[in-house]
Design a protein around this motif. Structure first.
Motif, PDB file in Angstrom:
ATOM      1  N   ALA A 115       0.826  -1.212   0.000  1.00 19.31           N
ATOM      2  CA  ALA A 115       0.000   0.000   0.000  1.00 19.31           C
ATOM      3  C   ALA A 115       0.858   1.260   0.000  1.00 19.31           C
ATOM      4  N   ALA A 116       1.981   1.212   0.723  1.00 18.83           N
ATOM      5  CA  ALA A 116       2.894   2.353   0.731  1.00 18.83           C
ATOM      6  C   ALA A 116       3.575   2.520  -0.624  1.00 18.83           C
ATOM      7  N   ASP A 117       3.986   1.413  -1.225  1.00 18.68           N
ATOM      8  CA  ASP A 117       4.649   1.477  -2.528  1.00 18.68           C
ATOM      9  C   ASP A 117       3.722   2.019  -3.609  1.00 18.68           C
ATOM     10  N   GLU A 118       2.434   1.707  -3.495  1.00 17.88           N
ATOM     11  CA  GLU A 118       1.468   2.149  -4.502  1.00 17.88           C
ATOM     12  C   GLU A 118       0.889   3.528  -4.193  1.00 17.88           C
ATOM     13  N   GLY A 119       1.313   4.135  -3.107  1.00 12.92           N
ATOM     14  CA  GLY A 119       0.837   5.466  -2.772  1.00 12.92           C
ATOM     15  C   GLY A 119      -0.528   5.511  -2.110  1.00 12.92           C
ATOM     16  N   VAL A 120      -1.025   4.349  -1.684  1.00 14.47           N
ATOM     17  CA  VAL A 120      -2.324   4.327  -1.007  1.00 14.47           C
ATOM     18  C   VAL A 120      -2.213   4.961   0.374  1.00 14.47           C
ATOM     19  N   ILE A 121      -1.099   4.698   1.066  1.00 12.85           N
ATOM     20  CA  ILE A 121      -0.816   5.319   2.351  1.00 12.85           C
ATOM     21  C   ILE A 121       0.567   5.940   2.273  1.00 12.85           C
ATOM     22  N   TYR A 131      -1.425   0.960   9.621  1.00 18.85           N
ATOM     23  CA  TYR A 131      -2.216   0.249   8.623  1.00 18.85           C
ATOM     24  C   TYR A 131      -2.227  -1.247   8.918  1.00 18.85           C
ATOM     25  N   ALA A 132      -1.046  -1.819   9.194  1.00 26.54           N
ATOM     26  CA  ALA A 132      -0.938  -3.255   9.475  1.00 26.54           C
ATOM     27  C   ALA A 132      -1.672  -3.618  10.756  1.00 26.54           C
ATOM     28  N   LEU A 133      -1.522  -2.791  11.801  1.00 26.95           N
ATOM     29  CA  LEU A 133      -2.198  -3.070  13.062  1.00 26.95           C
ATOM     30  C   LEU A 133      -3.713  -2.970  12.903  1.00 26.95           C
ATOM     31  N   GLY A 134      -4.160  -1.970  12.186  1.00 28.04           N
ATOM     32  CA  GLY A 134      -5.591  -1.829  11.950  1.00 28.04           C
ATOM     33  C   GLY A 134      -6.162  -3.013  11.193  1.00 28.04           C
ATOM     34  N   LEU A 135      -5.397  -3.515  10.226  1.00 26.70           N
ATOM     35  CA  LEU A 135      -5.843  -4.673   9.461  1.00 26.70           C
ATOM     36  C   LEU A 135      -5.928  -5.912  10.351  1.00 26.70           C
ATOM     37  N   ARG A 136      -4.907  -6.109  11.192  1.00 27.04           N
ATOM     38  CA  ARG A 136      -4.905  -7.259  12.106  1.00 27.04           C
ATOM     39  C   ARG A 136      -6.082  -7.196  13.076  1.00 27.04           C
ATOM     40  N   LEU A 137      -6.302  -6.042  13.675  1.00 29.73           N
ATOM     41  CA  LEU A 137      -7.395  -5.909  14.638  1.00 29.73           C
ATOM     42  C   LEU A 137      -8.752  -6.077  13.968  1.00 29.73           C
ATOM     43  N   THR A 138      -8.863  -5.597  12.735  1.00 28.82           N
ATOM     44  CA  THR A 138     -10.119  -5.754  12.001  1.00 28.82           C
ATOM     45  C   THR A 138     -10.422  -7.218  11.750  1.00 28.82           C
ATOM     46  N   VAL A 139      -9.412  -7.961  11.301  1.00 26.62           N
ATOM     47  CA  VAL A 139      -9.615  -9.385  11.034  1.00 26.62           C
ATOM     48  C   VAL A 139      -9.910 -10.135  12.328  1.00 26.62           C
ATOM     49  N   ALA A 140      -9.165  -9.817  13.396  1.00 29.27           N
ATOM     50  CA  ALA A 140      -9.395 -10.496  14.670  1.00 29.27           C
ATOM     51  C   ALA A 140     -10.800 -10.199  15.202  1.00 29.27           C
ATOM     52  N   PHE A 177     -18.400  -1.742  -4.009  1.00 28.39           N
ATOM     53  CA  PHE A 177     -18.226  -0.437  -3.383  1.00 28.39           C
ATOM     54  C   PHE A 177     -16.868  -0.275  -2.692  1.00 28.39           C
ATOM     55  N   ALA A 178     -16.220  -1.368  -2.357  1.00 24.44           N
ATOM     56  CA  ALA A 178     -14.947  -1.286  -1.639  1.00 24.44           C
ATOM     57  C   ALA A 178     -13.841  -0.782  -2.566  1.00 24.44           C
ATOM     58  N   PRO A 179     -12.827  -0.105  -2.011  1.00 19.70           N
ATOM     59  CA  PRO A 179     -11.677   0.315  -2.836  1.00 19.70           C
ATOM     60  C   PRO A 179     -11.003  -0.898  -3.475  1.00 19.70           C
ATOM     61  N   ARG A 180     -10.599  -0.773  -4.721  1.00 19.62           N
ATOM     62  CA  ARG A 180     -10.019  -1.905  -5.433  1.00 19.62           C
ATOM     63  C   ARG A 180      -8.747  -2.409  -4.766  1.00 19.62           C
ATOM     64  N   LEU A 239     -14.959  -3.186   4.785  1.00 21.22           N
ATOM     65  CA  LEU A 239     -15.424  -2.040   5.559  1.00 21.22           C
ATOM     66  C   LEU A 239     -14.242  -1.194   6.050  1.00 21.22           C
ATOM     67  N   TYR A 240     -13.178  -1.885   6.460  1.00 21.97           N
ATOM     68  CA  TYR A 240     -11.960  -1.198   6.885  1.00 21.97           C
ATOM     69  C   TYR A 240     -11.391  -0.360   5.743  1.00 21.97           C
ATOM     70  N   GLY A 241     -11.411  -0.912   4.546  1.00 25.30           N
ATOM     71  CA  GLY A 241     -10.942  -0.173   3.379  1.00 25.30           C
ATOM     72  C   GLY A 241     -11.791   1.052   3.095  1.00 25.30           C
ATOM     73  N   LEU A 242     -13.100   0.906   3.219  1.00 24.34           N
ATOM     74  CA  LEU A 242     -13.995   2.059   3.017  1.00 24.34           C
ATOM     75  C   LEU A 242     -13.755   3.140   4.054  1.00 24.34           C
ATOM     76  N   TRP A 243     -13.352   2.724   5.256  1.00 21.85           N
ATOM     77  CA  TRP A 243     -13.141   3.679   6.332  1.00 21.85           C
ATOM     78  C   TRP A 243     -11.843   4.458   6.160  1.00 21.85           C
ATOM     79  N   ILE A 244     -10.746   3.761   5.831  1.00 21.06           N
ATOM     80  CA  ILE A 244      -9.457   4.442   5.746  1.00 21.06           C
ATOM     81  C   ILE A 244      -9.170   5.004   4.364  1.00 21.06           C
ATOM     82  N   MET A 245      -9.896   4.507   3.335  1.00 17.95           N
ATOM     83  CA  MET A 245      -9.663   4.978   1.971  1.00 17.95           C
ATOM     84  C   MET A 245     -10.993   5.376   1.338  1.00 17.95           C
ATOM     85  N   PRO A 246     -11.634   6.431   1.831  1.00 23.46           N
ATOM     86  CA  PRO A 246     -12.944   6.829   1.295  1.00 23.46           C
ATOM     87  C   PRO A 246     -12.836   7.310  -0.132  1.00 23.46           C
TER      88      PRO A 246
END
Length: 246
Positions: A115-121, A131-140, A177-180, A239-246
């Motif tokens: 995501a950093a390499d592609e300029g998303v974050i 980003y990684a921690l948010g993804l882990r907590l979301t999945v958990a 609807f989610a970011p690609r 949903l996490y993607g929609l939240w951090i990448m509107p």
């Protein structure tokens, strides 16, 4: 004089049986397709023996430890008649076993790097770590909710197939609807959640719960919790993607 019983070697024999197809495929392609010798042959053999022994011990540990523990806890909750405690335990079991899953940690770090390499974050350590921690907590969190819903399905005898159909319909709808950039990660997250500890514990919980409730069939009602654990992460990550990448 100590004489080992034959059943002591049963886990090793079963582990060897399970590993032989994998070893056969690797050796065939390495020797006959690539035409190259096995690199570090003795080291590879030593590693294979460690895998064999470790797999045998792990499976034996499941048989004598985790499976009986999960079933006995489920039966204990039913005898206690405390549905709130059972639901809380189900949620925490799914959350705790997933948040520390090594494969999830690895994929979250890789997703943050890409995501950093592609300029998303932003390509900073702080943003990538967040980003990684948010993804882990979301999945958990999603797995915890999934196990809780699976237990509710057993308690209220909801049809499994309708739950799964409705869930995947929601996945398909959210994909539009989610970011690609998050869709592939979301779909893969459904696979990394089924860890070596979560699967046996959750399966034992479901079977023990179905065995303890009158009118439930352990074969028909005790399984299916893992399907929820693979389904909900896809929804939550999108949903996490929609939240951090509107």
């Amino acid at each position: 004089m100590f004489r080992p019983r034959m059943d002591m070697f049963r886990p090793l024999a079963e582990a060897l049986r399970d590993l032989l197809p994998i070893l056969g495929v690797i050796l065939f392609f390495q020797l006959f397709v690539l035409g190259q010798p096995i690199p570090n042959g003795m080291r590879m053999l030593y590693g294979t023996l460690l895998v064999l022994v470790g797999l045998a011990l792990f499976v034996r540990g499941l048989e004598i430890g985790l499976f009986p523990l999960g079933e006995s806890m489920a039966q204990g909750f039913v005898r206690k008649g405390s549905a709130p405690w059972l639901l809380l335990f189900s949620f925490l079991l799914g959350f705790a076993t997933t948040v520390a899953e090594p494969s999830l940690i690895a994929i979250a770090k890789k997703a943050a790097q890409v995501a950093a390499d592609e300029g998303v974050i932003a390509a900073t350590n702080e943003d990538m770590t967040a980003y990684a921690l948010g993804l882990r907590l979301t999945v958990a969190l999603s797995v915890g909710v999934a196990i809780l819903l699976g237990v509710l399905r057993i308690l209220f005898n909801w049809p499994l197939h309708w739950c799964i159909i409705a869930g995947y319909m929601l996945v398909v709808i959210m994909t539009w609807f989610a970011p690609r950039s998050i869709i592939g990660i979301a779909y893969d997250s459904g696979g990394v959640t089924t860890s070596t500890i979560t699967v046996p514990m959750v399966t034992a919980l479901g079977v023990g719960l179905a065995s303890s409730i009158r009118g439930r069939n352990p074969v028909l009602d005790g399984f299916g919790l893992i399907a929820f654990a693979s389904l909900l992460p896809m929804i939550f990550v999108m949903l996490y993607g929609l939240w951090i990448m509107p």
